[in-house]
Scaffold this motif. Structure first.
Motif, mmCIF file in Angstrom:
data_model
loop_
_atom_site.group_PDB
_atom_site.id
_atom_site.type_symbol
_atom_site.label_atom_id
_atom_site.label_comp_id
_atom_site.label_asym_id
_atom_site.label_seq_id
_atom_site.Cartn_x
_atom_site.Cartn_y
_atom_site.Cartn_z
ATOM 1 N N ASP A 375 0.879 -1.170 0.000
ATOM 2 C CA ASP A 375 0.000 0.000 0.000
ATOM 3 C C ASP A 375 0.913 1.216 0.000
ATOM 4 O OD1 ASP A 375 -1.890 -1.916 0.265
ATOM 5 O OD2 ASP A 375 -2.649 -1.275 2.214
ATOM 6 N N ILE A 376 0.924 1.936 -1.121
ATOM 7 C CA ILE A 376 1.959 2.946 -1.353
ATOM 8 C C ILE A 376 1.345 4.197 -1.971
ATOM 9 C CG2 ILE A 376 4.100 3.429 -2.642
ATOM 10 C CD1 ILE A 376 4.583 0.349 -2.644
ATOM 11 N N ALA A 377 1.853 5.362 -1.545
ATOM 12 C CA ALA A 377 1.429 6.623 -2.159
ATOM 13 C C ALA A 377 2.662 7.334 -2.713
ATOM 14 C CB ALA A 377 0.726 7.498 -1.135
ATOM 15 N N ILE A 378 2.522 7.881 -3.918
ATOM 16 C CA ILE A 378 3.633 8.603 -4.556
ATOM 17 C C ILE A 378 3.227 10.066 -4.747
ATOM 18 C CG2 ILE A 378 5.188 8.705 -6.534
ATOM 19 C CD1 ILE A 378 4.717 5.730 -6.956
ATOM 20 N N PHE A 379 4.103 10.968 -4.284
ATOM 21 C CA PHE A 379 3.812 12.405 -4.306
ATOM 22 C C PHE A 379 4.814 13.162 -5.187
ATOM 23 C CE2 PHE A 379 0.660 13.286 -0.925
ATOM 24 C CZ PHE A 379 0.575 12.041 -0.341
ATOM 25 N N SER A 380 4.362 14.310 -5.695
ATOM 26 C CA SER A 380 5.220 15.168 -6.526
ATOM 27 C C SER A 380 6.296 15.869 -5.699
ATOM 28 C CB SER A 380 4.368 16.234 -7.207
ATOM 29 O OG SER A 380 3.766 17.066 -6.226
ATOM 30 N N HIS A 381 5.941 16.274 -4.490
ATOM 31 C CA HIS A 381 6.862 16.934 -3.569
ATOM 32 C C HIS A 381 6.844 16.138 -2.265
ATOM 33 C CE1 HIS A 381 5.848 20.125 -6.386
ATOM 34 N NE2 HIS A 381 6.842 20.871 -5.924
ATOM 35 N N HIS A 382 7.677 16.544 -1.322
ATOM 36 C CA HIS A 382 7.604 15.901 -0.006
ATOM 37 C C HIS A 382 6.160 16.014 0.500
ATOM 38 C CE1 HIS A 382 8.204 14.912 4.165
ATOM 39 N NE2 HIS A 382 9.406 14.465 3.856
ATOM 40 N N PRO A 383 5.586 14.920 0.972
ATOM 41 C CA PRO A 383 4.154 14.948 1.323
ATOM 42 C C PRO A 383 3.794 15.941 2.432
ATOM 43 C CG PRO A 383 5.192 12.854 1.931
ATOM 44 C CD PRO A 383 6.150 13.576 1.063
ATOM 45 N N LEU A 384 4.774 16.421 3.178
ATOM 46 C CA LEU A 384 4.448 17.395 4.221
ATOM 47 C C LEU A 384 4.487 18.831 3.682
ATOM 48 C CD1 LEU A 384 6.406 15.735 7.160
ATOM 49 C CD2 LEU A 384 3.927 15.709 6.801
ATOM 50 N N SER A 385 4.823 18.983 2.398
ATOM 51 C CA SER A 385 4.816 20.317 1.784
ATOM 52 C C SER A 385 3.418 20.645 1.271
ATOM 53 C CB SER A 385 5.797 20.358 0.608
ATOM 54 O OG SER A 385 5.549 21.496 -0.198
ATOM 55 N N ILE A 386 3.062 21.923 1.337
ATOM 56 C CA ILE A 386 1.749 22.354 0.830
ATOM 57 C C ILE A 386 1.663 22.134 -0.679
ATOM 58 C CG2 ILE A 386 2.315 24.786 0.336
ATOM 59 C CD1 ILE A 386 -0.796 23.928 2.283
ATOM 60 N N TYR A 387 2.819 22.055 -1.338
ATOM 61 C CA TYR A 387 2.832 21.911 -2.795
ATOM 62 C C TYR A 387 2.793 20.449 -3.256
ATOM 63 C CZ TYR A 387 3.835 26.841 -2.438
ATOM 64 O OH TYR A 387 3.739 28.176 -2.128
ATOM 65 N N ALA A 388 2.695 19.520 -2.308
ATOM 66 C CA ALA A 388 2.659 18.098 -2.642
ATOM 67 C C ALA A 388 1.359 17.754 -3.358
ATOM 68 C CB ALA A 388 2.784 17.268 -1.376
ATOM 69 N N ILE A 389 1.478 17.069 -4.477
ATOM 70 C CA ILE A 389 0.289 16.578 -5.177
ATOM 71 C C ILE A 389 0.430 15.065 -5.342
ATOM 72 C CG2 ILE A 389 -1.012 16.615 -7.341
ATOM 73 C CD1 ILE A 389 -0.248 19.535 -7.642
ATOM 74 N N PRO A 390 -0.525 14.314 -4.806
ATOM 75 C CA PRO A 390 -0.470 12.859 -4.963
ATOM 76 C C PRO A 390 -0.517 12.481 -6.447
ATOM 77 C CG PRO A 390 -2.078 13.480 -3.300
ATOM 78 C CD PRO A 390 -1.663 14.741 -3.990
ATOM 79 N N GLN A 391 0.355 11.559 -6.844
ATOM 80 C CA GLN A 391 0.444 11.152 -8.247
ATOM 81 C C GLN A 391 -0.177 9.781 -8.482
ATOM 82 O OE1 GLN A 391 2.201 13.328 -10.560
ATOM 83 N NE2 GLN A 391 1.951 14.666 -8.793
ATOM 84 N N LEU A 392 0.183 8.844 -7.609
ATOM 85 C CA LEU A 392 -0.288 7.463 -7.751
ATOM 86 C C LEU A 392 -0.564 6.911 -6.364
ATOM 87 C CD1 LEU A 392 2.276 5.724 -10.159
ATOM 88 C CD2 LEU A 392 -0.149 6.082 -10.637
ATOM 89 N N THR A 393 -1.643 6.163 -6.247
ATOM 90 C CA THR A 393 -1.906 5.486 -4.983
ATOM 91 C C THR A 393 -2.154 4.010 -5.280
ATOM 92 O OG1 THR A 393 -2.895 7.517 -4.151
ATOM 93 C CG2 THR A 393 -3.276 5.519 -2.872
ATOM 94 N N ILE A 394 -1.444 3.178 -4.554
ATOM 95 C CA ILE A 394 -1.385 1.746 -4.845
ATOM 96 C C ILE A 394 -1.892 0.961 -3.640
ATOM 97 C CG2 ILE A 394 0.242 -0.157 -5.277
ATOM 98 C CD1 ILE A 394 2.048 2.114 -6.603
ATOM 99 N N VAL A 395 -2.808 0.020 -3.886
ATOM 100 C CA VAL A 395 -3.304 -0.852 -2.818
ATOM 101 C C VAL A 395 -3.017 -2.295 -3.221
ATOM 102 C CG1 VAL A 395 -5.304 -1.555 -1.455
ATOM 103 C CG2 VAL A 395 -5.140 0.806 -2.286
ATOM 104 N N ASP A 396 -2.328 -3.024 -2.399
ATOM 105 C CA ASP A 396 -1.944 -4.415 -2.702
ATOM 106 C C ASP A 396 -1.251 -4.525 -4.058
ATOM 107 O OD1 ASP A 396 -3.140 -5.366 -0.330
ATOM 108 O OD2 ASP A 396 -5.101 -5.465 -1.313
ATOM 109 N N GLY A 397 -0.468 -3.546 -4.391
ATOM 110 C CA GLY A 397 0.251 -3.596 -5.656
ATOM 111 C C GLY A 397 -0.586 -3.215 -6.868
#
Lengths: 446, 424
Positions: A375-397
């Motif tokens: 279960d993985i999330a991929i972000f454009s910026h560090h996820p704690l930055s206001i400029y972070a935009i989630p790119q991909l979210t993966i559940v069980d691969g």
């Protein structure tokens, strides 16, 4: 007959969808493992829905989808320890104790809120009963396998059982003020729990005596008492809606008297006042980042709550309790850096490994470690930055959110007759936490 | 005699305890040295800001400190104009679920004469919580009904509403909605249409009366007491702004046509589906106060990020955009609302304008607020970075020249309970 075959095929189809476990190689990202530090330019290999390797220059076969995460941030899927998405109903607000009901019977895989949570990097959530009752219903830990039509597919099979308790204003308003029955006060709330625990203790004793042959007549089976008995036996984790310090202390005292150890407080706005007691008990605290003043019992709150709890050694998480906040829990976690200066790792723990601990699923999810579920999330910026935009979210691969390739309208059910779009009121002035859904509708009928 | 001494001691103790607990704002001359100054209107410069008599006396490099000045070293820090939120209930509501603490919604459909400024509580615990995040100026707005009342712009400092008043008042109007209100709205499509038509006719009838009243008033023919019409008169005359709350796409278009037809000076507020009609809004020239940005999309069919991208889409189409929270206790999240807009297409520079100069211009107070320029009121803050970034810390706050302590209920509770004594 044809219809039956069709339904059969549909069911088979969806079951297969749910059991799908993907193979993915995420290349060259900044990997925020949460538990084992931050790894630069690192790959994560997922085989059969589980994290198989973490390292540099990993290779994989042709059947593995490759994702380039250069300049991106890879973190464990976010876990929300308190939400009400994917539920048709949340409050059986008809009795101060409804331990026998279970939100797992009201799962709604069509809720677009699941997709919106995924679009915020959230892969699992604790679908909770509401807070109308002192002892509410049992909850369900779900994985966000959006796309399935089968409610069963949402369940995180094997996750420990949990139950909702609620203290303070909500049960007092619904039952005392609304129906003129106990509890009308925080004194009454304590007695509802003590009575219920005492009855359950007797129930256990009666069954033990019958099972050991001491008595001949079997005791009456009662699902409600049976459920509370399971709490006393340590088979169910209590997740208790609470705000004020006094009621938090009260429940810890009651639990001590009955030997109950698995306890996590929800909301816990005044947890900061009793942080040493929470730490000593070993109770968790799942809190809002900054919600306050929407009701009187949260008027004396501080946005520094999570930081105070963390620094006092309490296992703390940041939750949403809202279809809005669940979309940006990474931002909510970052607020603990403005309010209390938590480190990146501490802040990320609040939405990953810590809620996993509170739900008893930390051996399976909540960090990026070999052997854990992918279960993985991929972000454009560090996820704690206001400029972070989630790119991909993966559940069980399996990719369940894909910024670049998803369509705009991601509803699974669309009413072809719908001419006027439902225009939702903005979530502006929360006079209440989300936990009171369905309870006020009940009031209005009166 | 002993009694007397005890009394003196008691007074002294009381005074010293108070002196320990209450940090007061300080009015004076301040020189902020060596910061990156984000003027908003004139670019970024590294230099100094001199604050005197409540105003920005000078902005530049190597400003020498007047004798009376308190010099604050801001090397490596950033100075931003105070953020303005043009849609809040700050001061009008303390605990939203406790109805008697709510002063924003009067009974009746037509109450334009009720004044938000009258009910603003200068001592609300929410005010310090809000301003320490850099939000120095807000509109306290009434809600409910068709013409809800008169909103007022206030600075988040002062002991009386009059001291707080910051120079803008506008009448709030809810444009009749033609949409379904939510999943519990079980009206048929026909009933919804009927209700919307009826509400619009009601609005137009009221407006006709207001025009008639204004005409009669100019000929001194008005003799009866009619506070509602008297309140609408300056709007009819174009002397006062109408803040029109409208959110659905079709309603926005209808509201624009209404504004054109009635020739009123108007601002659109809310504008959740503005992205669907951005071109039409831009062509009308009507400015927009939109938000909250951190909200769920307006319908389940909308893209998941529709609320995030909305302000950027409107701004790029040529709309003058201001961002609001539409909140009460968490107006402090205004920079984060702007931050999400910035991340999702608007960009940091435009998003900063949307919570400073654009808002000031829309409200007609840009001579006093919205940027760091000589002659403007000294409402600004010093931070260690981008105020939209969640972890950024604000170190100094000035409102109308007052150096305001970085204290609120939230910081006081933190200081008391972080290391509790006694512990267990």
């Amino acid at each position: 007959m044809k219809i039956n075959i069709f339904i059969f095929l549909l069911l088979v189809g969806t079951v297969l969808t749910a059991q799908d476990k993907g193979n993915i190689l995420i290349k060259n990202g900044t990997v925020l493992t949460v538990t084992k530090g931050t790894l630069q330019n690192t790959d994560v290999l997922v085989i059969d829905g589980k994290i198989s390797k973490i390292g540099k220059g990993l290779k994989a076969g042709n059947d593995v989808k490759v994702i380039d995460a250069t300049d991106q941030f890879v973190m464990p899927g976010i876990i929300d320890a308190h939400s009400h998405i994917a539920l048709d109903a949340i409050n059986e607000a008809t009795d101060p104790s409804t331990a026998h009901v279970w939100v797992g019977d009201a799962l709604d895989p069509l809720d677009v809120g699941i997709y919106r949570a995924l679009a915020g990097g959230v892969t699992a959530s604790h679908a909770m009963h509401g807070s109308a009752n002192v002892i509410g219903g049992q909850c369900e830990t779900i994985k966000h396998r959006y796309g399935t039509l089968d409610p069963e597919d949402l369940r995180m099979v094997g996750a420990p059982r949990t139950i909702k308790f609620a203290l303070g204003e909500n049960p007092m308003r619904v039952h005392g003020e609304g129906n003129n029955i106990v509890p009308a006060t925080r004194m009454g709330v304590e007695q509802v729990i003590r009575r219920s625990f005492t009855e359950a203790r007797q129930y256990i004793k009666d069954w033990d005596e019958y099972n050991s042959g001491k008595t001949k007549v079997p005791p009456k089976y009662d699902l409600k008492t049976e459920t509370v008995a399971d709490i006393l036996k340590g088979d169910i984790i209590i997740h208790c809606h609470s705000y004020r310090a006094d009621e938090i202390l009260m429940l810890m005292n009651v639990c001590k008297d009955f030997g109950v150890k698995k306890l996590c407080f929800q909301h816990t706005n005044e947890g900061f006042k009793v942080a040493p007691e929470l730490a000593a008990f070993g109770a968790g605290a799942s809190v809002f980042a900054d919600w306050w003043a929407y009701k009187f019992e949260v008027y004396y709150s501080t946005a520094y709550n999570a930081a105070i709890l963390t620094k006092n050694g309490v296992t703390t998480s940041i939750n949403s309790d809202s279809g809005e906040l669940i979309r940006h829990l990474y931002h909510e976690a970052a607020k603990t850096q403005r309010y209390g200066g938590l480190s990146d790792e501490e802040a990320l723990s609040l939405i990953t490994i810590n809620p996993a601990k509170q739900l008893g699923i930390d051996s399976r999810v909540g960090s990026l470690e070999v052997g854990k579920e992918a279960d993985i999330a991929i972000f454009s910026h560090h996820p704690l930055s206001i400029y972070a935009i989630p790119q991909l979210t993966i559940v069980d691969g399996i990719i369940r959110f894909d910024l670049k390739n998803d369509k705009k309208d991601m509803r699974l059910d669309i009413d072809p007759e719908e001419k006027i779009t439902i225009f939702y009121e903005q979530n502006r002035h929360h006079e209440n936490d989300g936990c009171m859904r369905d309870a006020f509708e009940l009031f209005e009928k009166k | 005699m002993n009694k007397y001494i005890n009394l003196v001691i008691a007074i002294f103790l009381g005074f010293s305890i108070q002196a320990q607990q209450v940090t007061k704002s300080v009015f004076g001359t301040f020189l902020l040295k060596g910061a990156t100054i984000h003027t908003v209107t004139k670019g970024n410069i590294v230099g100094d800001v001199l604050i005197e008599n409540g105003k920005i006396k000078n902005v530049g490099s190597n400003i020498s400190a007047p004798a009376a000045a308190t010099v604050i070293d801001c090397a490596g820090k950033h100075i931003y104009p105070g953020l303005i939120d043009a849609g809040t209930k700050v001061g009008l509501s303390e605990v939203s679920s406790v109805s008697l603490t709510n002063d924003f919604s009067e009974i009746g459909n037509l109450t334009p004469q009720v004044q938000a400024l009258t009910a603003v509580n200068p001592n609300s615990a929410i005010i310090p919580v809000t301003r320490v995040n850099g939000v120095t100026t807000v509109i306290a707005a009434p809600s409910g009904g068709l013409f809800c009342g008169t909103a007022a712009l206030i600075s988040l400092i002062g002991y009386t509403p009059d001291q707080m008043y910051a120079g803008f008042k506008g009448i709030v109007m809810n444009y009749p909605s033609s949409g379904r209100r939510g999943r519990f709205d079980r009206r048929t499509d026909e009933d919804i249409k009927k209700d919307a038509d009826k509400a619009l006719k009601n609005l137009n009838d009221i407006w006709e009366k207001a025009i008639e009243y204004t005409k009669m008033n100019s000929t001194k023919a008005v003799t009866t007491f009619n506070p509602e019409m008297a309140a609408l008169m300056p709007v009819v005359e174009g002397k006062m702004t109408l803040m029109i709350e409208v959110n659905g796409k079709d309603d926005i278009k209808a509201a624009l046509a209404w504004i054109k037809e009635k020739k009123v000076k108007a601002i659109l507020t809310g504008v959740t589906e503005g992205y669907k009609v951005a071109k039409e809004i831009a062509e009308s020239g009507v400015p927009v106060i939109t938000g909250p940005i951190l909200s769920v999309p307006s319908s389940s069919a909308a893209a998941y990020d529709a609320s995030y991208t909305n302000p950027g889409i409107m701004q790029k189409a040529g709309v003058k955009v201001s961002i609001r929270t539409d909140d009460t206790e968490n107006v402090r999240n205004l920079p984060f609302n702007a931050g999400f807009a910035a991340a999702y297409g608007m960009g940091t520079e435009e998003a900063l304008k949307a919570v400073t100069i654009n808002t000031a211009e829309i409200l007609g107070v840009s001579d006093k607020y919205g940027s760091i320029e000589t002659g403007k009121m000294a409402s600004l803050f010093v931070s260690d970075g981008d105020p939209f970034e969640t972890k950024t810390q604000i170190s100094h706050l000035f409102i109308n020249g007052w150096n305001v302590p970085m204290e609120s209920r939230h910081t006081l509770l933190y200081n008391e309970f972080l290391k509790r004594s006694p512990g267990l």
